[in-house]
Structure formats: structure tokens, C-alpha cells
Scaffold this active site. Structure first.
Site, PDB file in Angstrom:
ATOM      1  CB  SER A 246      -8.086   2.619  12.373  1.00  0.00           C
ATOM      2  OG  SER A 246      -9.028   3.639  12.642  1.00  0.00           O
TER       3      SER A 246
ATOM      4  N   GLY B 158       1.341   5.547   3.226  1.00  0.00           N
ATOM      5  CA  GLY B 158       2.316   4.580   2.741  1.00  0.00           C
ATOM      6  C   GLY B 158       3.372   5.236   1.874  1.00  0.00           C
TER       7      GLY B 158
ATOM      8  N   GLY C 239       0.835  -1.204   0.000  1.00  0.00           N
ATOM      9  CA  GLY C 239       0.000   0.000   0.000  1.00  0.00           C
ATOM     10  C   GLY C 239       0.862   1.243   0.000  1.00  0.00           C
ATOM     11  CB  ALA C 240       4.184   1.744  -1.244  1.00  0.00           C
TER      12      ALA C 240
ATOM     13  CE1 TYR D 297     -10.663   1.578   7.490  1.00  0.00           C
ATOM     14  CE2 TYR D 297     -11.260   2.296   9.703  1.00  0.00           C
ATOM     15  CZ  TYR D 297     -10.345   2.226   8.673  1.00  0.00           C
ATOM     16  OH  TYR D 297      -9.109   2.804   8.825  1.00  0.00           O
TER      17      TYR D 297
ATOM     18  CB  SER E  45      -1.844   7.186  -2.613  1.00  0.00           C
ATOM     19  OG  SER E  45      -2.723   6.225  -2.053  1.00  0.00           O
ATOM     20  N   GLY E  46      -0.970   8.358  -0.020  1.00  0.00           N
ATOM     21  CA  GLY E  46      -1.254   8.556   1.390  1.00  0.00           C
ATOM     22  C   GLY E  46      -0.064   8.302   2.298  1.00  0.00           C
TER      23      GLY E  46
END
Length: 292
Positions: free
Chosen positions: A144, A23, A17-18, A176, A20-21
Site C-alpha cells: 500500500s 484477491g 486472501g482470495a 496499518y 473477497s475484494g
């Protein structure tokens, strides 16, 4: 690590998960410390752009692996390509995330939140365990504070083993939160089974402005996001705890971090019987993770 401390020794770090955001921001921070990075994501265009940007800064050129980790076959394909680039992994960072307005199934017929937030970290750890054993063997799971309670929903979050796939009714925030709870239960159970050979942690990076909610059509969330945007952390600050936990030598395995601070997670997340039951269910779905 204090501001006066020397930079950590270079590590081989896999970031799932690199593209965007947080990551992507964690990757930038780790690249500045000259770690060897293997970056994974679904968007090949974003991946190539990130690799070019990091290489242009004069660091060690990262490797990008494109793939969809929402399915077991996708995880295996990504893991095989990672193995073609390295014989060791010092840190595996499971950072992929989703938030969906409606119940959506993966190509394997699994509810997507559960697949991405729980099954994918389990399966990626399973597939890379030999490489992790060759290296320092650390796992960092992005979690989270939502594991405690679902937004706009009353009461604490608990797993419903009769409805892990949300077939009885889908709530964006409950799905979630339950999947993040499952990820924490996996984190703690892995620690009990594999400590001290492997250090595993989960981290809440803070409330960060990311693309996570881009597919959510919930009007209440849109209003909440627009009114609180000024109070959310920028992605660069959200990436700092991930980079810290991936590389710092003084990480407490088996802990839940609220950014940089170990803290207690919810009571349901620390229930040993529930964690063992979830592990057994997951083994039936994805096979055993391997001997301790």
C-alpha cells in the site's frame, strides 16, 4: 504484456486472501487465463462460492483451502494442505489484509496488523519455499502507498523496534502503515538474499473499494470513505495489477509497483540495516526462512 500479446503460459498460483475484494477479482482474471489456482481464505462459504463460480465458467476448477494465516500454526496447516494438492508453486500471492479500530491480538498474542501483513507473508513463503523452488518461484506481496505515511498522522512512517506490537498506544492507521512498511522491508531483504532464484515484488493496487475497512469505527474514516467512494477503483480494477504480476513473464524482481509501474518506495522502506534487523527479529519469532 500488450493487448496483442499471447496469454501467459499456465501457472500454478496460490492466492492467499482470495475470498473477497481484489484477491477474488485477481482469481477471476487468472482463472480466465486458465491458470491452476489454489485459493486460500478464512471464509469457507465464500471460498466454496468462488470455486463454483470459476468452475461454472468452464476453466480449470480451482482448489480452495480454508484457514487462518494470522498464526504460525494456521500458516503451517494451510501450507500442508496446499502441499497435498501440488508439488510446485509458480506464484505465491500474499494478499490477506486487515484494518482494525482497536488493538487486537491473535491467538499467539501478536498484534494482528503485524501478524497478517508481515509475519504471515514471511511464514507462508517459508513454508512453501520447497514448492516454490520446484516451480517458477515468484512471490507477489500486496502492499500500500500507506507505507509512506499514516492517514491523519504527521510525518513519514518508521518502524519502532521497541514497540512492534503497538503496546505503547494503538493508532488504526499507524499500525496499518507500519505493518505495510515491514512487508516492504521483508520484500527487499528477501530479494537481496534469494535473487536470482526467486523473483519477489510488492504492489500497491490503487485506492480500491474493498471490505478492508469494514471493522473500522473511526468517524473520520467513515466520512472520508463515503465522500471519496466515487473516486475509488472498483475491485475488478484493483485485482488487475495482482493478476498481471502473478502471471506476466516480464516482472522486475525486487521492485515496488504502483499498480503496473515499478516505482520508488519510501526512504525508510529501503534502509538495508533496518531490513536486516527486522529479518533477525522475524527469524527469532518464526524461525529461519531457509538457505538462499
Amino acid at each position: 504484456m500488450s493487448a496483442d500479446s499471447p496469454p501467459p503460459a499456465p501457472r500454478t498460483i496460490v492466492v492467499i486472501g482470495a475470498t473477497s475484494g481484489i484477491g477474488g477479482q485477481a482469481a477471476r482474471q487468472l482463472a480466465s487465463q486458465r491458470h491452476r489456482l489454489i485459493l486460500c481464505g478464512r471464509d469457507a462459504r465464500r471460498g466454496r462460492a468462488l470455486v463454483s463460480a470459476l468452475a461454472d465458467r468452464g476453466g480449470v476448477r480451482p482448489v480452495f483451502v480454508a484457514g487462518d494465516i494470522s498464526t504460525q500454526a494456521g500458516v503451517r496447516a494451510v501450507a500442508e494442505e496446499i502441499g497435498s494438492h501440488t508439488d510446485r508453486v509458480d506464484t505465491l500471492m500474499n494478499n490477506a489484509g486487515v484494518m482494525l479500530s482497536h488493538r487486537r491480538l491473535t491467538d499467539e498474542g501478536i498484534e494482528t496488523n503485524f501478524a497478517v501483513h508481515h509475519l504471515a507473508p514471511y511464514s507462508m513463503t517459508q513454508q512453501l519455499l520447497p514448492l516454490l523452488r520446484n516451480g517458477d518461484g515468484r512471490i507477489v506481496n500486496t502492499n500500500s502507498e500507506g507505507h509512506r505515511a499514516a492517514l491523519f498522522s504527521p510525518g513519514s512512517v518508521a518502524l519502532d523496534f521497541a514497540d512492534l506490537q503497538c503496546e505503547k498506544g494503538y493508532s488504526t492507521f499507524l499500525a496499518y502503515s507500519r505493518s505495510k512498511l515491514a512487508n516492504l522491508l521483508f520484500t527487499y531483504e528477501f530479494h537481496r538474499r534469494f535473487h536470482p532464484r526467486h523473483a519477489i515484488v510488492a504492489v500497491h493496487p490503487g485506492m480500491v473499494r474493498t471490505r478492508l475497512t469494514r471493522s473500522v469505527r473511526n468517524p473520520a474514516l467513515r466520512l472520508l470513505t463515503s465522500t471519496t467512494r466515487l473516486f475509488l477503483l472498483p475491485p475488478a480494477q484493483g485485482g488487475r495489477p495482482l493478476a498481471h504480476l502473478a502471471a506476466d513473464p516480464d516482472v522486475e524482481g525486487g521492485r515496488y509497483y504502483n499498480r503496473f509501474t515499478p516505482t520508488y518506495s519510501s526512504s525508510p522502506s529501503m534502509d538495508i540495516a533496518t531490513a536486516r534487523r527486522l529479518w533477525e527479529v522475524t527469524e527469532r519469532m518464526r524461525g529461519p526462512l531457509g538457505p538462499a
